[in-house]
Design a protein around this motif. Structure first.
Motif, PDB file in Angstrom:
ATOM      1  N   ILE A  53       0.712  -1.318  -0.017  1.00 48.89           N
ATOM      2  CA  ILE A  53       0.077  -0.058  -0.091  1.00 48.89           C
ATOM      3  C   ILE A  53       0.818   1.095   0.080  1.00 48.89           C
ATOM      4  CG2 ILE A  53      -1.517   1.435   1.378  1.00 48.89           C
ATOM      5  CD1 ILE A  53      -3.054  -1.118   2.130  1.00 48.89           C
ATOM      6  N   PHE A  54       1.836   1.359   0.917  1.00 50.17           N
ATOM      7  CA  PHE A  54       2.741   2.451   1.025  1.00 50.17           C
ATOM      8  C   PHE A  54       3.661   2.678  -0.183  1.00 50.17           C
ATOM      9  CE2 PHE A  54       0.585   2.711   5.117  1.00 50.17           C
ATOM     10  CZ  PHE A  54       0.672   4.117   5.427  1.00 50.17           C
ATOM     11  N   ALA A  55       4.056   1.519  -0.655  1.00 52.89           N
ATOM     12  CA  ALA A  55       4.767   1.600  -1.929  1.00 52.89           C
ATOM     13  C   ALA A  55       3.923   1.844  -3.304  1.00 52.89           C
ATOM     14  CB  ALA A  55       5.570   0.272  -2.197  1.00 52.89           C
ATOM     15  N   MET A  56       2.591   2.121  -3.083  1.00 55.15           N
ATOM     16  CA  MET A  56       1.857   2.533  -4.089  1.00 55.15           C
ATOM     17  C   MET A  56       1.647   1.377  -5.140  1.00 55.15           C
ATOM     18  SD  MET A  56       1.167   5.305  -2.739  1.00 55.15           S
ATOM     19  CE  MET A  56      -0.019   6.428  -3.901  1.00 55.15           C
ATOM     20  N   GLN A  57       1.784   0.239  -4.697  1.00 55.41           N
ATOM     21  CA  GLN A  57       1.724  -1.032  -5.565  1.00 55.41           C
ATOM     22  C   GLN A  57       0.379  -1.641  -5.725  1.00 55.41           C
ATOM     23  OE1 GLN A  57       4.695  -3.258  -3.951  1.00 55.41           O
ATOM     24  NE2 GLN A  57       6.465  -2.389  -5.218  1.00 55.41           N
ATOM     25  N   VAL A  58      -0.490  -1.335  -4.401  1.00 57.78           N
ATOM     26  CA  VAL A  58      -1.874  -1.814  -4.141  1.00 57.78           C
ATOM     27  C   VAL A  58      -2.695  -0.488  -4.259  1.00 57.78           C
ATOM     28  CG1 VAL A  58      -3.627  -2.483  -2.879  1.00 57.78           C
ATOM     29  CG2 VAL A  58      -1.395  -3.825  -2.989  1.00 57.78           C
ATOM     30  N   TRP A  98       9.034   5.821  -4.618  1.00 62.12           N
ATOM     31  CA  TRP A  98       8.252   6.880  -5.150  1.00 62.12           C
ATOM     32  C   TRP A  98       8.625   7.767  -6.393  1.00 62.12           C
ATOM     33  CZ3 TRP A  98       7.378   8.623   0.650  1.00 62.12           C
ATOM     34  CH2 TRP A  98       6.411   7.639   1.307  1.00 62.12           C
ATOM     35  N   ASN A  99       9.992   8.325  -6.131  1.00 61.64           N
ATOM     36  CA  ASN A  99      10.771   8.767  -7.216  1.00 61.64           C
ATOM     37  C   ASN A  99      10.696   8.195  -8.453  1.00 61.64           C
ATOM     38  OD1 ASN A  99      11.129  11.016  -5.593  1.00 61.64           O
ATOM     39  ND2 ASN A  99      13.117  10.264  -4.738  1.00 61.64           N
ATOM     40  N   PHE A 103       8.966   9.726 -11.763  1.00 58.53           N
ATOM     41  CA  PHE A 103       9.945   9.963 -13.153  1.00 58.53           C
ATOM     42  C   PHE A 103       9.841   9.031 -14.435  1.00 58.53           C
ATOM     43  CE2 PHE A 103      12.878  11.597  -9.779  1.00 58.53           C
ATOM     44  CZ  PHE A 103      12.416  13.024  -9.957  1.00 58.53           C
ATOM     45  N   THR A 104       9.234   7.831 -14.056  1.00 56.03           N
ATOM     46  CA  THR A 104       8.999   6.991 -15.253  1.00 56.03           C
ATOM     47  C   THR A 104       7.233   7.110 -15.656  1.00 56.03           C
ATOM     48  OG1 THR A 104       8.155   5.252 -13.468  1.00 56.03           O
ATOM     49  CG2 THR A 104      10.333   5.214 -14.492  1.00 56.03           C
ATOM     50  N   GLY A 105       6.741   7.918 -14.945  1.00 56.81           N
ATOM     51  CA  GLY A 105       5.308   8.117 -15.361  1.00 56.81           C
ATOM     52  C   GLY A 105       4.318   7.024 -14.994  1.00 56.81           C
ATOM     53  N   THR A 106       4.788   6.015 -14.227  1.00 55.88           N
ATOM     54  CA  THR A 106       3.883   4.853 -13.785  1.00 55.88           C
ATOM     55  C   THR A 106       3.047   4.877 -12.690  1.00 55.88           C
ATOM     56  OG1 THR A 106       5.924   3.872 -12.550  1.00 55.88           O
ATOM     57  CG2 THR A 106       5.681   3.152 -14.636  1.00 55.88           C
ATOM     58  N   GLY A 107       3.246   6.175 -12.162  1.00 47.86           N
ATOM     59  CA  GLY A 107       2.339   6.366 -10.823  1.00 47.86           C
ATOM     60  C   GLY A 107       2.754   7.822 -10.058  1.00 47.86           C
ATOM     61  N   LYS A 108       2.229   7.996  -9.034  1.00 46.76           N
ATOM     62  CA  LYS A 108       2.352   9.049  -8.381  1.00 46.76           C
ATOM     63  C   LYS A 108       2.591   8.754  -6.769  1.00 46.76           C
ATOM     64  CE  LYS A 108      -2.233  10.459  -7.472  1.00 46.76           C
ATOM     65  NZ  LYS A 108      -3.090  11.754  -7.026  1.00 46.76           N
ATOM     66  N   PRO A 109       3.496   9.746  -6.186  1.00 45.37           N
ATOM     67  CA  PRO A 109       3.657   9.303  -4.750  1.00 45.37           C
ATOM     68  C   PRO A 109       2.604   9.603  -3.755  1.00 45.37           C
ATOM     69  CG  PRO A 109       5.183  11.354  -5.642  1.00 45.37           C
ATOM     70  CD  PRO A 109       4.350  10.741  -6.571  1.00 45.37           C
ATOM     71  N   PRO A 110       2.501   9.433  -2.600  1.00 41.83           N
ATOM     72  CA  PRO A 110       1.535   9.538  -1.552  1.00 41.83           C
ATOM     73  C   PRO A 110       1.404  10.958  -1.407  1.00 41.83           C
ATOM     74  CG  PRO A 110       3.293   7.993  -0.700  1.00 41.83           C
ATOM     75  CD  PRO A 110       3.623   8.370  -1.947  1.00 41.83           C
ATOM     76  N   THR A 111       0.344  11.570  -0.916  1.00 40.31           N
ATOM     77  CA  THR A 111       0.246  12.975  -0.556  1.00 40.31           C
ATOM     78  C   THR A 111       0.938  13.407   0.522  1.00 40.31           C
ATOM     79  OG1 THR A 111      -2.055  13.007  -1.496  1.00 40.31           O
ATOM     80  CG2 THR A 111      -1.548  14.736  -0.011  1.00 40.31           C
ATOM     81  N   VAL A 112       1.681  14.342   0.916  1.00 42.65           N
ATOM     82  CA  VAL A 112       2.442  14.747   1.978  1.00 42.65           C
ATOM     83  C   VAL A 112       1.838  15.565   2.869  1.00 42.65           C
ATOM     84  CG1 VAL A 112       4.653  15.581   2.978  1.00 42.65           C
ATOM     85  CG2 VAL A 112       4.705  13.989   0.980  1.00 42.65           C
ATOM     86  N   VAL A 113       1.557  15.525   4.085  1.00 43.77           N
ATOM     87  CA  VAL A 113       0.901  16.286   4.867  1.00 43.77           C
ATOM     88  C   VAL A 113       1.836  16.800   5.904  1.00 43.77           C
ATOM     89  CG1 VAL A 113      -1.532  15.304   4.713  1.00 43.77           C
ATOM     90  CG2 VAL A 113       0.098  14.794   6.519  1.00 43.77           C
ATOM     91  N   GLU A 114       1.499  18.188   6.423  1.00 44.92           N
ATOM     92  CA  GLU A 114       2.561  18.772   7.151  1.00 44.92           C
ATOM     93  C   GLU A 114       2.061  18.324   8.947  1.00 44.92           C
ATOM     94  OE1 GLU A 114       5.406  19.759   6.344  1.00 44.92           O
ATOM     95  OE2 GLU A 114       4.923  19.506   4.095  1.00 44.92           O
ATOM     96  N   SER A 115       0.996  18.282   9.223  1.00 47.32           N
ATOM     97  CA  SER A 115       0.967  18.170  10.628  1.00 47.32           C
ATOM     98  C   SER A 115      -0.152  17.013  10.942  1.00 47.32           C
ATOM     99  CB  SER A 115       0.081  19.236  11.280  1.00 47.32           C
ATOM    100  OG  SER A 115      -1.310  19.476  10.642  1.00 47.32           O
ATOM    101  N   GLU A 116      -0.010  16.389  12.150  1.00 46.56           N
ATOM    102  CA  GLU A 116      -0.865  15.346  12.491  1.00 46.56           C
ATOM    103  C   GLU A 116      -2.366  15.712  12.438  1.00 46.56           C
ATOM    104  OE1 GLU A 116       0.742  12.624  15.778  1.00 46.56           O
ATOM    105  OE2 GLU A 116       1.314  14.468  16.607  1.00 46.56           O
ATOM    106  N   ASN A 117      -2.866  17.092  12.708  1.00 44.79           N
ATOM    107  CA  ASN A 117      -4.212  17.602  12.424  1.00 44.79           C
ATOM    108  C   ASN A 117      -4.605  17.442  10.879  1.00 44.79           C
ATOM    109  OD1 ASN A 117      -6.596  18.730  13.409  1.00 44.79           O
ATOM    110  ND2 ASN A 117      -5.996  20.355  12.265  1.00 44.79           N
ATOM    111  N   ASP A 118      -3.611  17.864  10.077  1.00 43.16           N
ATOM    112  CA  ASP A 118      -3.658  17.775   8.627  1.00 43.16           C
ATOM    113  C   ASP A 118      -4.219  16.146   8.188  1.00 43.16           C
ATOM    114  OD1 ASP A 118      -3.916  20.235   8.261  1.00 43.16           O
ATOM    115  OD2 ASP A 118      -1.965  20.324   7.386  1.00 43.16           O
TER     116      ASP A 118
END
Length: 150
Positions: A53-58, A98-99, A103-118
């Motif tokens: 999941i976190f490697a964006m494979q699923v 993720w990179n 860069f190969t166009g096969t997917g996109k990385p997860p969304t990065v948030v800045e705080s626990e509240n976010d």
């Protein structure tokens, strides 16, 4: 009176026991809580599936809902601890995956948030969302994976 050799062995055994206690203390999920949106009906995920999941494979949950992964910046201690404790890998290894996808166009990385509240708000309001917060962060209306329910 114990001999110096026996005292050394006893001291070594005590040090080893103390070190093992440090490495095995804490909850099953370490210093973070793994959260998913309340609409996803699962209570536990194994390490291999979490890695996928976190490697964006699923990309979809078993019910067909798209998975939306939220993470903290790679430089965050909470992120590094989560990756090591729960995914059993290193943050730089996930960054590399993720990179490569970006860069190969096969997917996109997860969304990065800045705080626990976010993070909490995103998981609460995004169907199929998964992410994490510190163990002490108060949450409600989301599923905490690995947590026992009465």
């Amino acid at each position: 009176m114990p001999t110096p050799f026996k005292r050394l062995r006893l001291l070594s055994a005590c040090v080893l026991a103390a070190c093992l206690g440090l490495f095995t203390s804490g909850s099953a999920f370490g210093e973070s809580k793994l959260l998913i949106n309340r609409e996803i009906n699962t209570q536990n995920l194994d390490t291999a599936y979490l890695n996928q999941i976190f490697a964006m494979q699923v990309r979809k949950w078993p019910n067909g809902t798209p998975i939306h992964v939220f993470v903290f910046p790679s430089s965050s201690k909470l992120h590094r601890d989560f990756v090591v404790d729960q995914l059993k890998t290193q943050a730089h290894q996930l960054d590399r995956i993720w990179n490569r996808m970006l860069f190969t166009g096969t997917g996109k990385p997860p969304t990065v948030v800045e705080s626990e509240n976010d993070m909490y708000v995103k998981i609460l309001n995004t169907p199929g969302a998964i992410g994490y917060v510190s163990a002490a962060y108060p949450v409600k209306d989301v599923r905490v994976l690995g947590e026992k329910h009465p």
